[in-house]
Enzyme design. Sequence first.
Site, short mmCIF file in Angstrom:
data_model
loop_
_atom_site.label_atom_id
_atom_site.label_comp_id
_atom_site.label_asym_id
_atom_site.label_seq_id
_atom_site.Cartn_x
_atom_site.Cartn_y
_atom_site.Cartn_z
N GLU A 84 -16.39 -68.87 -0.65
CA GLU A 84 -17.51 -68.99 0.31
C GLU A 84 -18.80 -68.50 -0.38
O GLU A 84 -19.77 -69.25 -0.48
CB GLU A 84 -17.21 -68.19 1.57
CG GLU A 84 -15.96 -68.71 2.30
CD GLU A 84 -16.02 -68.56 3.78
OE1 GLU A 84 -16.10 -67.43 4.29
OE2 GLU A 84 -16.03 -69.60 4.47
N HIS B 52 -10.81 -62.21 2.03
CA HIS B 52 -11.64 -61.37 2.90
C HIS B 52 -10.78 -60.31 3.57
O HIS B 52 -9.85 -60.64 4.31
CB HIS B 52 -12.34 -62.23 3.97
CG HIS B 52 -13.43 -63.09 3.40
ND1 HIS B 52 -13.90 -64.22 4.03
CD2 HIS B 52 -14.12 -62.98 2.23
CE1 HIS B 52 -14.86 -64.76 3.30
NE2 HIS B 52 -15.01 -64.03 2.20
N THR C 176 -18.12 -66.01 8.91
CA THR C 176 -18.38 -67.32 8.31
C THR C 176 -17.69 -68.45 9.08
O THR C 176 -17.74 -69.61 8.68
CB THR C 176 -17.89 -67.38 6.85
OG1 THR C 176 -16.45 -67.24 6.86
CG2 THR C 176 -18.52 -66.28 6.01
N HIS D 196 -9.98 -68.14 1.86
CA HIS D 196 -10.67 -69.44 1.95
C HIS D 196 -10.41 -70.15 0.62
O HIS D 196 -10.38 -69.48 -0.43
CB HIS D 196 -12.17 -69.25 2.16
CG HIS D 196 -12.52 -68.49 3.40
ND1 HIS D 196 -12.81 -69.09 4.60
CD2 HIS D 196 -12.58 -67.14 3.62
CE1 HIS D 196 -13.06 -68.16 5.51
NE2 HIS D 196 -12.92 -66.96 4.95
N HIS E 8 -7.66 -71.61 11.08
CA HIS E 8 -8.78 -71.56 10.12
C HIS E 8 -8.25 -71.15 8.75
O HIS E 8 -8.77 -71.57 7.72
CB HIS E 8 -9.83 -70.49 10.52
CG HIS E 8 -10.67 -70.84 11.69
ND1 HIS E 8 -11.59 -71.88 11.65
CD2 HIS E 8 -10.77 -70.30 12.93
CE1 HIS E 8 -12.21 -71.94 12.83
NE2 HIS E 8 -11.74 -71.00 13.61
N HIS F 110 -7.52 -62.48 5.08
CA HIS F 110 -7.28 -63.92 5.05
C HIS F 110 -7.98 -64.49 3.82
O HIS F 110 -8.71 -63.77 3.13
CB HIS F 110 -7.83 -64.57 6.34
CG HIS F 110 -9.29 -64.41 6.49
ND1 HIS F 110 -9.87 -63.29 7.09
CD2 HIS F 110 -10.32 -65.18 6.05
CE1 HIS F 110 -11.19 -63.41 7.03
NE2 HIS F 110 -11.49 -64.54 6.39
#
Length: 258
Positions: free
Chosen positions: A102, A115, A195, A92, A60, A90
């Site tokens: 996000e 995050h 999420t 995104h 992910h 991590h």
Amino acid sequence: MLANVGTGPSVWHKNYPVAQGDRQSPIDIVPNQTSHDPSLGPVVLNYDHCTSIKIANSGHSVVVDFEDSDDRSVIRGGPLDNPYRLKQFHFHWGVKGCHGSEHTVAGNSYASELHLVHWNAVKYTTFGEAATADDGLAVLGIFLQTGDDHRWLNMITDALYTVKFKGSAADFKGFNPKCLLPSSLHYWTYLGSLTTPPLHESVIWIVVKDPITVSEKQLGKLRTLLFTGEEEDQRTRMENNFRPPQLLKGRRLISRRV
Ligand SMILES: C[C@H](CNC(=O)c1ccc(S(N)(=O)=O)cc1)Cn1ccc2ccccc21
Ligand SMILES: [Zn+2]
């Protein structure tokens, strides 16, 4: 956001009905619609003795895991009733130059979002148990905007070649994520969820208002990661690994000036 063909956010509800629940994340943050709670104190991070262990490609995102067998690195204060232990962080991100955060702010996306995931080790005995409890997790969200190189992010981007494929991991010691935080921790907070599947509604979200600045070159290195494993012949670049904003469903967003 993730491609909607078959596996993306638009079909997650089939295997995870909570995807259509009442406290899903991320959300669009509308600053002038947040209530200001003067009783809400500052968020305090005690990361001085944090122990990073490894960096991994989870399929992910790229994840840096921490030693969480004691309270050596915790977040406390703000909306939190207990100290929460740092477990991992991590990111995104999007595709070249496009959006990737996000959470959005008044409909505007940032290039990426960091995050920092923490769990309530006072009330729960394992991260997995906390991940299913409604006050089990606290995630600190930091926006990334593009501009100059971020001097400390290079320590992560220079290690990404070791975790190119889904399922790969490598030692990653001595990294303190405090170096990835903006100077001001003015934040918004609300009750939300993971999420990515299983989308548990177990997260107290603390989204920091001020972004940090990273370069397009550094973001580009995140996009050299693959969603696919070494054994798969189909190679899919890891990009657009963000979920779009979800309905507020009557939730209150609270803001705190530092
Ligand atoms: C739920 C867990 C996997 N998911 C996450 O840890 C997670 C964390 C943060 C976010 S976000 N993007 O909202 O910040 C999303 C997913 C599986 N799991 C269950 C037990 C367990 C034990 C160790 C490691 C993983 C474990
Ligand atoms: Zn995340």
